[in-house]
Design a protein around this motif. Structure first.
Motif, PDB file in Angstrom:
ATOM      1  N   LEU A 192      13.054 -27.739  98.357  1.00 48.18           N
ATOM      2  CA  LEU A 192      14.263 -27.613  98.908  1.00 48.18           C
ATOM      3  C   LEU A 192      15.071 -29.018  99.083  1.00 48.18           C
ATOM      4  O   LEU A 192      16.427 -29.482  99.584  1.00 48.18           O
ATOM      5  N   LEU A 193      14.335 -29.174  99.939  1.00 52.85           N
ATOM      6  CA  LEU A 193      14.512 -30.491 101.724  1.00 52.85           C
ATOM      7  C   LEU A 193      14.831 -32.108 100.343  1.00 52.85           C
ATOM      8  O   LEU A 193      15.443 -32.873 100.830  1.00 52.85           O
ATOM      9  N   ALA A 194      14.181 -31.966  99.326  1.00 49.97           N
ATOM     10  CA  ALA A 194      14.085 -33.062  98.374  1.00 49.97           C
ATOM     11  C   ALA A 194      15.045 -33.035  97.797  1.00 49.97           C
ATOM     12  O   ALA A 194      14.275 -33.182  96.628  1.00 49.97           O
ATOM     13  N   ARG A 195      16.151 -33.276  98.222  1.00 46.85           N
ATOM     14  CA  ARG A 195      17.330 -33.232  97.374  1.00 46.85           C
ATOM     15  C   ARG A 195      17.325 -34.736  96.467  1.00 46.85           C
ATOM     16  O   ARG A 195      17.672 -35.426  97.301  1.00 46.85           O
ATOM     17  N   GLY A 196      18.001 -34.427  95.150  1.00 48.09           N
ATOM     18  CA  GLY A 196      18.167 -35.911  94.710  1.00 48.09           C
ATOM     19  C   GLY A 196      16.852 -36.872  94.639  1.00 48.09           C
ATOM     20  O   GLY A 196      17.627 -37.936  94.054  1.00 48.09           O
ATOM     21  N   ILE A 197      15.478 -36.439  95.069  1.00 51.11           N
ATOM     22  CA  ILE A 197      14.323 -37.508  94.851  1.00 51.11           C
ATOM     23  C   ILE A 197      13.548 -36.979  94.568  1.00 51.11           C
ATOM     24  O   ILE A 197      12.319 -37.151  94.519  1.00 51.11           O
ATOM     25  N   THR A 198      13.561 -35.718  93.661  1.00 52.65           N
ATOM     26  CA  THR A 198      12.565 -35.268  92.495  1.00 52.65           C
ATOM     27  C   THR A 198      12.757 -36.456  90.896  1.00 52.65           C
ATOM     28  O   THR A 198      13.731 -36.989  90.434  1.00 52.65           O
ATOM     29  N   PRO A 199      11.452 -36.537  90.488  1.00 51.67           N
ATOM     30  CA  PRO A 199      12.143 -37.238  89.502  1.00 51.67           C
ATOM     31  C   PRO A 199      12.350 -36.760  87.947  1.00 51.67           C
ATOM     32  O   PRO A 199      12.493 -35.101  88.167  1.00 51.67           O
ATOM     33  N   ARG A 200      13.135 -37.307  87.004  1.00 47.42           N
ATOM     34  CA  ARG A 200      13.238 -35.915  85.902  1.00 47.42           C
ATOM     35  C   ARG A 200      12.964 -36.165  84.779  1.00 47.42           C
ATOM     36  O   ARG A 200      11.924 -37.302  84.253  1.00 47.42           O
ATOM     37  N   ILE A 201      12.474 -34.929  83.701  1.00 42.04           N
ATOM     38  CA  ILE A 201      12.086 -35.517  82.088  1.00 42.04           C
ATOM     39  C   ILE A 201      13.940 -35.627  81.636  1.00 42.04           C
ATOM     40  O   ILE A 201      14.208 -34.391  81.869  1.00 42.04           O
ATOM     41  N   HIS A 202      13.751 -36.285  80.288  1.00 42.31           N
ATOM     42  CA  HIS A 202      14.744 -36.674  79.367  1.00 42.31           C
ATOM     43  C   HIS A 202      14.504 -36.065  78.621  1.00 42.31           C
ATOM     44  O   HIS A 202      13.569 -35.524  78.430  1.00 42.31           O
ATOM     45  N   ASP A 203      15.290 -35.652  77.293  1.00 34.98           N
ATOM     46  CA  ASP A 203      14.947 -35.023  76.209  1.00 34.98           C
ATOM     47  C   ASP A 203      14.640 -35.859  75.626  1.00 34.98           C
ATOM     48  O   ASP A 203      14.723 -36.115  74.200  1.00 34.98           O
ATOM     49  N   ASP A 204      12.885 -36.955  75.757  1.00 30.45           N
ATOM     50  CA  ASP A 204      12.912 -37.694  75.208  1.00 30.45           C
ATOM     51  C   ASP A 204      11.615 -37.087  73.973  1.00 30.45           C
ATOM     52  O   ASP A 204      11.559 -35.424  74.330  1.00 30.45           O
ATOM     53  N   SER A 205      10.597 -37.433  72.965  1.00 28.21           N
ATOM     54  CA  SER A 205      10.574 -37.014  72.371  1.00 28.21           C
ATOM     55  C   SER A 205       8.575 -36.595  73.122  1.00 28.21           C
ATOM     56  O   SER A 205       8.802 -37.473  73.837  1.00 28.21           O
ATOM     57  N   HIS A 206       8.602 -34.808  72.817  1.00 27.78           N
ATOM     58  CA  HIS A 206       6.910 -35.290  73.333  1.00 27.78           C
ATOM     59  C   HIS A 206       5.616 -34.361  72.450  1.00 27.78           C
ATOM     60  O   HIS A 206       6.523 -33.862  71.808  1.00 27.78           O
ATOM     61  N   HIS A 207       4.731 -34.252  73.060  1.00 25.42           N
ATOM     62  CA  HIS A 207       3.914 -33.919  72.163  1.00 25.42           C
ATOM     63  C   HIS A 207       3.503 -32.891  72.658  1.00 25.42           C
ATOM     64  O   HIS A 207       3.833 -32.658  73.674  1.00 25.42           O
ATOM     65  N   GLY A 208       3.130 -31.695  71.719  1.00 19.86           N
ATOM     66  CA  GLY A 208       2.588 -30.378  72.171  1.00 19.86           C
ATOM     67  C   GLY A 208       0.734 -30.494  73.150  1.00 19.86           C
ATOM     68  O   GLY A 208       0.119 -31.667  73.880  1.00 19.86           O
ATOM     69  N   VAL A 209       0.728 -29.633  74.497  1.00 23.19           N
ATOM     70  CA  VAL A 209       0.300 -29.557  75.029  1.00 23.19           C
ATOM     71  C   VAL A 209      -1.551 -30.174  74.474  1.00 23.19           C
ATOM     72  O   VAL A 209      -2.406 -31.105  75.030  1.00 23.19           O
ATOM     73  N   LEU A 210      -1.190 -29.664  73.803  1.00 25.41           N
ATOM     74  CA  LEU A 210      -3.198 -29.391  72.151  1.00 25.41           C
ATOM     75  C   LEU A 210      -3.389 -30.937  72.427  1.00 25.41           C
ATOM     76  O   LEU A 210      -4.324 -31.442  72.451  1.00 25.41           O
TER      77      LEU A 210
END
Length: 391
Positions: A185-203
């Protein structure tokens, strides 16, 4: 507002990584308190060992089901909200175990608890990996693994102080878990972000980076096999209960001692070469174990060294993922890593137990040696095909 990866200043990046590491360390305390506590509770309720084992395995199954949805959940909810939600779910499940009048209710509770832990590990490891500077990634992953190991050592200590009966250990565990939300909760504004870019399935990551994700599978299998059968191995070779328990202490200390030094080495060399060397050294150590007298100090030293080197597979594997993938792909790769680690947790003890039954008690060491040798061969194959491609 979430700062994108590139715009984070050195101080805020360090603060963000520290927040993620401290949160997961606190969670580690809560988990390591809960695992023996739940087993003791079931035993006190007169539940058969077989059912205790089946109920415990539900947490691993929950991870395998939950992991593929982690990247989507991060995108929809955001990193901080998802982590805090998972912490609340874990704390509520833990209290629920004590409140549940019937054992049947433990199955959905164990599933919820396992799903929450899967999210906590996959997301916090993605957070740390995404923000770690490339030239220090191994060191940071080593610090993370060391902090987590130390947190895991604290849980049973709390349990030994509070005892396993009554509400106290459950409430203490829930409070400890909830404390893990504070740094997030203290780490406001300093977390990485995932944009809606293409990504692959876990497997797909098993195919794209087998050296990294299979490291989690092998480490998970060996870690639980060692925790389950190493004291038993000592007892069957004539050690007293105290001396047999000391073998486990040597294993845990080895795991803690090696993470940062090997993490530092991984920042200087090809991580796949290091994964190959660690697995080969572990395979050789496990193979020679039956030929070392169990009462000699050399036996303890071998356990310390072998588990330390094998424990580093997790750290180096994570750093290797961070080097190869970014954004949504890194989140999915981290989820694959946690998922395969859980598959290892489920597969390791039955394999080692079967080995012990076939060749009592030395089969345990030979099964572990074989697992590591097979993994070393896979990594060697990857290195050779890459070498041919470059040539």
């Amino acid at each position: 507002m979430h700062a994108p990866h590139g715009s984070l200043g050195h101080m805020s990046r360090t603060a963000s990584i520290a927040a993620a590491i401290s949160a997961i360390t606190v969670v580690g305390v809560g988990i390591s308190l809960s695992i023996p506590l739940l087993a003791l509770e079931l035993e006190s309720r007169g539940i058969a060992n077989k059912w205790i084992g089946i109920n415990t395995a539900v947490a691993g199954i929950a991870t395998i089901f939950t992991a593929p949805f982690v990247p989507l959940l991060v995108r929809k909810m955001g990193l901080r909200a998802l982590l805090v939600g998972a912490i609340i779910l874990a704390a509520a499940s833990l209290v629920g175990f004590k409140a549940a009048p019937s054992f049947l209710m433990w199955f959905p509770l164990r599933f919820a608890f396992g799903a929450a832990l899967c999210i906590l590990f996959a997301v916090s490891e993605f957070w740390i990996n995404a923000l770690a500077p490339p030239n220090r990634r191994g060191l940071i992953m080593g610090i993370y693994a060391t902090a987590l190991s130390l947190g895991a050592a604290l849980g049973p200590t709390i349990l030994s102080v509070l005892g396993a009966s009554g509400w106290a250990p459950y409430l203490a565990g829930a409070v400890v878990l909830l404390l893990g939300a504070i740094p997030i909760l203290l780490a406001r504004g300093i977390t990485p972000r995932i944009h809606d870019d293409s990504h692959h399935g876990v497997l797909t990551f098993v195919r794209r980076s087998p050296s990294a994700v299979l490291a989690a599978l092998v480490f998970g299998a060996i870690e639980t096999a060692v925790m389950t059968f190493l004291p038993l191995y000592g007892l069957r070779l004539g050690l007293s209960e105290t001396s047999a328990a000391l073998l486990l202490t040597a294993a845990v200390l080895g795991n803690v001692a090696f993470q940062i030094p090997i993490g530092l080495i991984s920042d200087k060399v090809d991580r796949r070469v290091l994964l190959f060397c660690c697995s080969l050294a572990g395979a050789a150590g496990a193979f020679t174990l039956p030929f070392v007298p169990v009462s000699s100090p050399w036996f303890l030293a071998m356990i310390f060294l072998a588990t330390g080197v094998v424990g580093s597979l997790y750290t180096v594997g994570l750093a290797h993922l961070g080097e190869r993938f970014h954004g949504a792909d890194l989140a999915a790769a981290n989820a694959a890593f946690v998922m395969l680690y859980s598959v290892g947790l489920i597969a390791g003890p039955p394999l080692a137990g079967a080995g012990m039954d076939l060749y009592n008690p030395y089969g345990f060491a030979f099964v572990i040696s074989t697992m590591l040798a097979v993994y070393a061969a896979i990594v060697a194959g990857r290195l050779m095909t890459r070498g041919r491609r470059e040539a």
